[in-house]
Design an enzyme around this catalytic site. Structure first.
Site, short mmCIF file in Angstrom:
data_model
loop_
_atom_site.label_atom_id
_atom_site.label_comp_id
_atom_site.label_asym_id
_atom_site.label_seq_id
_atom_site.Cartn_x
_atom_site.Cartn_y
_atom_site.Cartn_z
N HIS A 79 0.83 -1.21 0.00
CA HIS A 79 0.00 0.00 0.00
C HIS A 79 0.87 1.27 0.00
CE1 HIS A 79 0.79 -0.91 4.23
NE2 HIS A 79 0.57 0.35 4.52
N GLY A 81 3.14 32.17 -1.38
CA GLY A 81 1.73 32.58 -1.46
C GLY A 81 0.72 31.46 -1.59
N ASP A 135 -11.67 34.66 4.37
CA ASP A 135 -12.58 33.51 4.40
C ASP A 135 -12.17 32.44 3.39
OD1 ASP A 135 -13.24 35.25 2.33
OD2 ASP A 135 -15.41 35.08 2.58
#
Ligand SMILES: Cc1ncc(C[n+]2csc(CCOP(=O)(O)OP(=O)(O)O)c2C)c(N)n1
Ligand SMILES: [Mg+2]
Length: 556
Positions: free
Chosen positions: A114, A408, A435
């Protein structure tokens, strides 16, 4: 000689570098190593909601403590962190990324396990990391001590992330204890280079009538601050800062002349900087947003640059370390008796009038809020309107000011906030975040509450990506985000929070005072703003940004 496990060896070395906390997410390929972390005295494990946030947290931690570390699991974990590590690389932040990988035997037999791509390529993720780390190592019993020491020293020396693969079976193999501590000393510069640099710089300075120093982020990445302070004191030279270099030296310093950002400098600063005939730059990083979108007009032939591990005067570069360059320069300049008595026009920030009973806007928010910031704070501004609002905000003394202006990656600051709070829980930490950015990494509020950390968060709720709206697509749906019930949100994650929402200046002023009655809690302050409201600085710079992107052929 006494023996220890390779895992413990690595942890002892991390402690020598100043690491006290390690961030990350558990996975079966690193669990054994996590046991070693938990039993290592003087180290604490800080599990995060995801690996990207762990990378951001380690970066924030490193900006306060000088170095950070995270542990992730093979493939799935490390690739979630990769954006954050690339950010640390871009911004010169020393972070140690440790990845728990399948056992030596599993890899040797190329087993179909995995978290692999299913094609037997176990080194593919490490190869990706080669491009964004300054050193990499795949630990074996034979090489572990040497490779660990080499990678950690490189991390410290170059202020860039490093990457260590630790196979599950390797953590518990035993090797010799370290005989002496890591050699953490900047390579001494060649005295001839130092002299040549200083003489050449002095010739420029000697003929100058108006010298200005410019402080930028590199002065924080390498510990230049005490040396610069002494330089300023001894020479009396005035200084400005770049956006990314804000508050490294107190903005109340009597020689401070303001923030320089090309055509977008604070009032009066551009003339003083561009009118100088000698400029001394400390840690300059001339990126687009740090230079007023390349509107700076600094003349290279009048500039002396001091970086962490090199210096430049006119077009000559010398491999001289900052710790050799700055004292030598100071000494040489002082001999000239710089006209200390010459009057410096110390910068004074614009003050706003009293908070009124009207809706908050960007123009008044930033000066208003700066009055409530305390000395010794850690202040973080997210990319978006916050970054541009904070750029011209007056910061209190002994502030650590954190942005990710070059890389950024939005959402960075929420993870970074966790990191800085863990690094120094006693300093007031204040975050300004939009937001839209918040929605990328909001769940890390959970970890901040889990550890009873008490930052103040200002969530600027303006219904979406305002910074993008002013660049392009003001009313397009791609710049909208779902309006969350922000005020209620932190409660989902924990109880140790005081959450309020404000719409008017008076309400804002009141909560800034009330905040002190909730000192032992996180304060989560949602500030409602209009969706097209942006700081003046951003409105002006956005025009240039839109032109550079050239979406619109009429701009060509
Ligand atoms: C990881 C990442 N994805 C996308 C962007 C592009 N981007 C830059 S700013 C921004 C919007 C920020 O919006 P918000 O945080 O609400 O700030 P404000 O509205 O105050 O400008 C976006 C999407 C980015 N910088 N980083
Ligand atoms: Mg927004």
């Amino acid at each position: 000689v006494s023996k220890i496990t390779i895992g413990d060896y690595l942890l002892i070395r991390l402690k020598e570098l100043g690491v006290r906390h390690i961030f990350g997410v558990a996975g079966d390929y690193n669990l054994g190593f996590l046991d070693q972390i938990l039993s290592q005295v003087g180290l604490q494990w800080i599990g995060t909601c995801n690996e990207l946030n762990a990378a951001y947290a380690s970066d924030g931690y490193a900006r306060i403590r000088g170095i950070g570390a995270l542990v992730t699991t093979f493939g799935v974990g490390e690739l979630s962190a990769i954006n954050g590590i690339a950010g640390s690389y871009a911004e010169n932040i020393p972070v140690v990324h440790i990845v728990g990988v399948p056992s030596t035997l599993t890899q040797k037999h190329k087993m179909l396990v995995h978290h692999t791509l299913g094609d037997g390529r176990f080194n593919v993720f490490a190869e990706m990391y080669q491009k964004i780390t300054v050193a990499q190592a795949y630990l074996t019993q034979l090489n572990a001590a040497q490779e660990i020491d080499h990678a950690l020293t490189a991390c410290w020396l170059y202020k860039k992330p490093v990457y260590l693969s630790v196979p599950t079976d390797i953590s518990y193999m035993r090797i010799d204890k370290p005989k002496k501590p890591l050699y953490l000393t900047y390579k001494p510069s060649n005295q001839k280079d130092v002299n040549q640099f200083v003489e050449q710089a002095y010739r420029l300075f000697e003929h100058a009538t108006h010298t200005v120093a410019l402080v930028d982020c590199g002065a924080q990445r390498y510990p230049m601050k005490p040396l610069i302070l002494n330089f300023l004191k001894q020479t009396g030279i005035p200084f400005a800062n770049r956006g990314m270099g804000k508050a490294i030296i107190n903005e109340s310093h009597p020689q401070f002349i303001g923030n320089y950002n090309g055509d977008f400098s604070m009032a009066g600063v551009q003339d003083k900087v561009e009118g100088a005939d000698c400029i001394i730059g400390f840690g300059l990083m001339p990126s687009d947003l740090n230079t007023g979108i390349f509107t700076e007009k600094l003349k290279t032939d009048l500039t002396i640059e001091i970086h962490g591990d090199s210096v430049q005067v006119q077009q000559f570069v010398y491999p001289v370390m900052f710790c050799d360059a700055i004292p030598a320069l100071t000494q040489r300049f002082v001999e000239q008796q710089y006209t200390k008595n010459r009057k410096i026009h110390q910068f004074s920030f614009r003050q706003t009038d009293k908070p009124q009973d009207r809706l908050i806007n960007q123009q008044r928010f930033w000066p208003q809020i700066s009055a409530y910031l305390e000395n010794n704070s850690i202040i973080i501004a997210e990319s978006g309107t916050s970054l541009f609002g904070a750029m011209h905000m007056q910061l209190p003394d002994e502030t650590s000011y954190i942005t990710q202006t070059l890389w950024g990656s939005i959402g960075y600051t929420v993870g970074a906030l966790l990191g800085v709070c863990v690094a120094d829980p006693d300093r007031p930490a204040v975050l300004f975040v939009g937001d839209g950015s918040f929605q990328l990494t909001a769940q890390e509020i959970s970890t901040i509450l889990r550890h009873q950390l008490t930052p103040t968060i200002f969530l600027l709720d303006n219904s979406g990506y305002t910074i993008e709206r002013v660049i392009h697509g003001a009313t397009m749906s791609y710049n909208d985000v779902q309006r969350w019930n922000y005020k209620e949100l932190p409660r989902i994650f924990g109880n140790n929070v005081w959450s309020v929402q404000v719409k008017t200046e008076k309400e804002l002023a009141r909560v800034c005072i009330e905040r002190h009655q909730h000192k032992n809690k996180m304060a989560f302050i949602t500030v409602t703003m209009d969706k097209m409201d942006a700081p003046e600085l951003l409105l002006k710079m956005a025009k240039l940004m839109a032109q550079r992107n050239q979406y619109n052929p009429t701009h060509l």
